[in-house]
Structure formats: structure tokens, C-alpha cells
Design a protein around this motif. Structure first.
Motif, PDB file in Angstrom:
ATOM      1  N   SER A  54       4.407   7.527   4.093  1.00 16.14           N
ATOM      2  CA  SER A  54       4.814   7.318   2.699  1.00 16.14           C
ATOM      3  C   SER A  54       6.212   6.694   2.723  1.00 16.14           C
ATOM      4  O   SER A  54       6.854   6.624   3.772  1.00 16.14           O
ATOM      5  CB  SER A  54       4.832   8.640   1.925  1.00 16.14           C
ATOM      6  OG  SER A  54       5.750   9.556   2.510  1.00 16.14           O
TER       7      SER A  54
ATOM      8  N   GLY B 140      -0.024  10.541   8.406  1.00 17.36           N
ATOM      9  CA  GLY B 140       0.034   9.618   7.278  1.00 17.36           C
ATOM     10  C   GLY B 140       1.459   9.185   7.008  1.00 17.36           C
ATOM     11  O   GLY B 140       2.420   9.794   7.507  1.00 17.36           O
TER      12      GLY B 140
ATOM     13  N   GLN C  29       0.830  -1.209   0.000  1.00 16.52           N
ATOM     14  CA  GLN C  29       0.000   0.000   0.000  1.00 16.52           C
ATOM     15  C   GLN C  29       0.863   1.256   0.000  1.00 16.52           C
ATOM     16  O   GLN C  29       0.577   2.224  -0.709  1.00 16.52           O
ATOM     17  CB  GLN C  29      -0.906  -0.002   1.242  1.00 16.52           C
ATOM     18  CG  GLN C  29      -2.069  -0.968   1.170  1.00 16.52           C
ATOM     19  CD  GLN C  29      -3.162  -0.461   0.260  1.00 16.52           C
ATOM     20  OE1 GLN C  29      -3.702   0.614   0.457  1.00 16.52           O
ATOM     21  NE2 GLN C  29      -3.481  -1.238  -0.758  1.00 16.52           N
ATOM     22  N   LEU C  30       1.931   1.253   0.791  1.00 11.65           N
ATOM     23  CA  LEU C  30       2.820   2.410   0.856  1.00 11.65           C
ATOM     24  C   LEU C  30       3.490   2.670  -0.491  1.00 11.65           C
ATOM     25  O   LEU C  30       3.783   3.815  -0.843  1.00 11.65           O
ATOM     26  CB  LEU C  30       3.885   2.189   1.937  1.00 11.65           C
ATOM     27  CG  LEU C  30       3.396   2.249   3.389  1.00 11.65           C
ATOM     28  CD1 LEU C  30       4.483   1.770   4.342  1.00 11.65           C
ATOM     29  CD2 LEU C  30       2.961   3.665   3.747  1.00 11.65           C
TER      30      LEU C  30
ATOM     31  N   LYS D 166       0.630   4.216  -3.114  1.00  9.87           N
ATOM     32  CA  LYS D 166      -0.024   5.500  -2.876  1.00  9.87           C
ATOM     33  C   LYS D 166       0.986   6.526  -2.381  1.00  9.87           C
ATOM     34  O   LYS D 166       2.015   6.184  -1.821  1.00  9.87           O
ATOM     35  CB  LYS D 166      -1.153   5.349  -1.851  1.00  9.87           C
ATOM     36  CG  LYS D 166      -2.313   4.494  -2.334  1.00  9.87           C
ATOM     37  CD  LYS D 166      -3.422   4.469  -1.293  1.00  9.87           C
ATOM     38  CE  LYS D 166      -4.615   3.650  -1.774  1.00  9.87           C
ATOM     39  NZ  LYS D 166      -5.712   3.637  -0.763  1.00  9.87           N
TER      40      LYS D 166
ATOM     41  N   ASP E 135      -6.973   4.550   7.889  1.00  8.05           N
ATOM     42  CA  ASP E 135      -7.481   3.764   6.765  1.00  8.05           C
ATOM     43  C   ASP E 135      -6.988   2.320   6.845  1.00  8.05           C
ATOM     44  O   ASP E 135      -7.731   1.379   6.542  1.00  8.05           O
ATOM     45  CB  ASP E 135      -7.038   4.390   5.438  1.00  8.05           C
ATOM     46  CG  ASP E 135      -7.695   5.743   5.193  1.00  8.05           C
ATOM     47  OD1 ASP E 135      -8.748   5.996   5.809  1.00  8.05           O
ATOM     48  OD2 ASP E 135      -7.148   6.532   4.402  1.00  8.05           O
ATOM     49  N   LEU E 136      -5.724   2.153   7.229  1.00  8.68           N
ATOM     50  CA  LEU E 136      -5.170   0.806   7.363  1.00  8.68           C
ATOM     51  C   LEU E 136      -5.852   0.053   8.502  1.00  8.68           C
ATOM     52  O   LEU E 136      -6.165  -1.137   8.371  1.00  8.68           O
ATOM     53  CB  LEU E 136      -3.665   0.881   7.619  1.00  8.68           C
ATOM     54  CG  LEU E 136      -2.801   1.414   6.463  1.00  8.68           C
ATOM     55  CD1 LEU E 136      -1.365   1.609   6.914  1.00  8.68           C
ATOM     56  CD2 LEU E 136      -2.856   0.470   5.272  1.00  8.68           C
TER      57      LEU E 136
ATOM     58  N   VAL F  71      -0.475   7.213   2.922  1.00  8.74           N
ATOM     59  CA  VAL F  71      -1.427   6.240   3.473  1.00  8.74           C
ATOM     60  C   VAL F  71      -1.684   6.599   4.932  1.00  8.74           C
ATOM     61  O   VAL F  71      -0.740   6.728   5.719  1.00  8.74           O
ATOM     62  CB  VAL F  71      -0.883   4.796   3.383  1.00  8.74           C
ATOM     63  CG1 VAL F  71      -1.886   3.817   3.985  1.00  8.74           C
ATOM     64  CG2 VAL F  71      -0.587   4.426   1.938  1.00  8.74           C
TER      65      VAL F  71
END
Length: 322
Positions: free
Chosen positions: A64, A62, A18-19, A22, A29-30, A25
Motif C-alpha cells: 500500500s 501486500g 493501482q497502489l 486500492k 495479483d499484479l 495490492v
């Protein structure tokens, strides 16, 4: 490795993917996706950092991954590999040539990392999957329309196009695209039309030509679904009809495209309720297909529209037979 450890391992690997996929993240949400607490997600992020993954960010904002960091090619499961073939068939048939060409190129890269047995399996199953798109639509004059629209959305540049309306009249429109969507076997563009000074939707197979301008967007437009919801909530009128039971079975799917809300059994058949914005042109013309097997309960004006259409049909065919 016990079940709990395996579950944690799979979750951390998925977080890493996911990282990479996007820009940012959010931990919330996770946590929602994996149905775990925020504290668990924070511990998973720390585990990735300890493993040498350059995670950037902090709780509450968040996360990244540092630019340039990439994993080796990901291995796909048998089921994931088979889903690629289905997706490829859909994209090649239901998207325009520009998007389809790019997707085919991307699929070639994905297939290159598959194991030999998976490649053989995909080649074998490909001939057993078919998508038959409707061919009775007018051909797209602009084969890469979707590609150009998406480019406008990313660059926030206005789009100029020649458009043929339903009445066959041609107009020049300058729009600020918000998004694209597929509905009723056609692709549509939803955008802010500078001519109408309002949001409008345009069917791509009615576009004669289009060009990206250098003029930037005049405003922020938000997300596509926000405008789609606004369109759904526009002024609508309730329609109630009673349809013969046998006929009701044959319109079970079609009714969903005409504002269907609910139905119930009554003495004379199936009573159906609809909420529709355009009764005269949209609903009444559809109802003409089974009007001899249905009764209008409300509104009374619908009977007037049906009689008018019937009269026009009689007049046209009477002249043709004269």
C-alpha cells in the motif's frame, strides 16, 4: 527507449496507479495481471521505492502507499477519455438519481484534468451517444435507494423498508444488504431478510420507503457473487422443447433469461434445453408467446401449465365479450 524498457515503464506506472486506487495490492495479483513473475513485481516495487514513493508492505502480504501521498493528475489517452462519455451516459440512465448525481460530480472532476483538445472532443462526441432506458417500469419511490443500500453495506447497519411484492401486497422488511445487481432491466438488492430468516432479492422500483437503522448486522454475509451462485445452484428442473426454426431466431436473446443451457437441430426444428426453478409461473408464461410454434418434450407437467393458462385466457376474454 526500446520496447522492453517502455513495457517496464508502463507496468511500473500502472502499479503505482493501482497502489493509489486500492487499500492493499497483492504482488500475486499484479503478477497475474501483467503475466510476469513475482520476482519481476518485487523489482518493480523496489524501483518505486528508489524513486521516492513511500510504499508500505512486504512480499507475501501486500503493498500500500503511505496515507496522504498522491500523484499529480493522471493524463488520459484519447480512448480512455471517450470511454468516460459512454460510462456517464450509462450511469445517468441506468442508475438511480442519487448514484447518478454523484457520478456526474465525479466526472466533472475527471474532465477538469483533461487537455483542451480532449475536452472539445468529448463535447463533440457526447451528442452522438445515447442510452434509452425502459420507461414502462413503476417509478422509483426512493430515488436514492442504491446509495442508501451501499451506505448500509459499508456501515454494516440493517435497513428497514416498506416493500410491495409481485402480488401487490405490502410488507415491512428489515434486511442486511449484501449487494446490488442489475438484471432484466431492473436494479435488485440481495440481502438477508430477518422476516424470512433467509437471503432474498428485492427489486428497487417496488420499494415504497426505506430507512437505515442503528442496528448492526447480525452476521457476516460474504460476497455478493457467493450468494448469487447459491441461487443459481438451487433446485431446478430440466425443460426440453422443440421450437420451429423460424421462431427460434426471434427468441435467441430472450431464451438466455430463462435458464437456457443448449440447443441442437432435430427433424422438426430446434431442440432447446433449459434448467429452470419456476416452470409454472416463470417459464410457462414466457413460452405462451410462441407456444403455437413449439412442442414440449419434457416435463409433461409443462403442457398442463400451458393448457391451464390457455383456459384462463379463454375464460377471461369470454366474460369480457359477453
Amino acid at each position: 527507449m526500446n520496447d522492453e524498457s517502455l513495457k517496464k515503464f508502463n507496468r511500473i506506472i500502472t502499479i503505482l496507479i493501482q497502489l493509489q486506487s486500492k487499500k492493499v495490492v497483492k504482488a500475486s495479483d499484479l503478477a497475474e495481471r501483467f503475466d510476469v513473475s513475482l520476482r519481476t513485481i518485487y523489482r518493480d516495487i523496489q524501483a518505486l521505492e528508489k524513486a521516492g514513493v513511500p510504499v508500505i508492505g512486504e512480499p507475501g502480504l501486500g503493498y500500500s502507499i503511505m496515507e496522504g501521498y498522491r500523484l499529480p493528475p493522471v493524463m488520459f489517452s484519447r480512448e480512455e477519455a471517450m470511454s468516460f462519455v459512454t460510462a456517464e451516459k450509462l450511469m445517468l440512465q441506468l442508475s438511480d438519481k442519487g448514484i447518478g448525481r454523484h457520478y456526474e460530480s465525479a466526472m466533472t472532476k475527471i474532465k477538469s484534468v483533461l487537455r483542451s483538445t480532449q475536452k472539445e472532443m468529448l463535447e463533440g462526441v457526447s451528442s452522438n451517444i445515447a442510452v434509452h432506458a425502459r420507461k414502462d417500469r413503476a417509478p422509483n419511490t426512493v430515488p436514492n435507494a442504491l446509495e442508501l443500500v451501499l451506505e448500509c453495506i459499508v456501515s454494516k447497519k440493517q435497513l428497514r423498508m416498506q416493500y410491495r411484492a409481485f402480488s401487490d401486497s405490502e410488507t415491512e422488511r428489515v434486511i442486511e444488504p449484501v449487494g446490488i445487481f442489475y438484471e432484466y432491466s431492473s436494479w435488485y438488492i440481495l440481502g438477508y431478510c430477518l422476516l424470512r430468516e433467509d437471503y432474498r432479492q428485492f427489486r428497487t422500483d417496488r420499494i415504497l420507503s426505506m430507512q437505515i437503522t442503528e442496528q448492526p448486522f447480525s452476521r457476516e454475509h460474504g460476497k455478493l457473487e457467493e450468494h448469487r451462485q447459491d441461487n443459481t445452484d438451487c433446485a431446478k428442473e430440466k425443460v426440453i422443447i422443440v421450437v420451429d426454426r423460424n421462431t427460434a431466431k426471434y427468441i435467441a436473446q430472450a431464451k438466455l433469461h430463462y435458464g437456457f443451457v443448449s440447443q441442437r437441430e432435430v427433424a422438426d426444428g430446434i431442440e432447446m434445453t433449459f434448467m429452470i426453478g419456476d416452470i409454472e409461473q416463470h417459464f410457462s408464461r414466457w413460452m405462451m408467446m410462441f407456444a403455437d410454434k413449439a412442442t414440449v418434450i419434457a416435463p409433461e407437467i409443462l403442457n398442463t401449465y400451458l393448457l391451464k393458462l390457455t383456459h384462463n385466457i379463454q375464460q377471461r376474454h369470454a366474460k369480457a365479450g359477453a
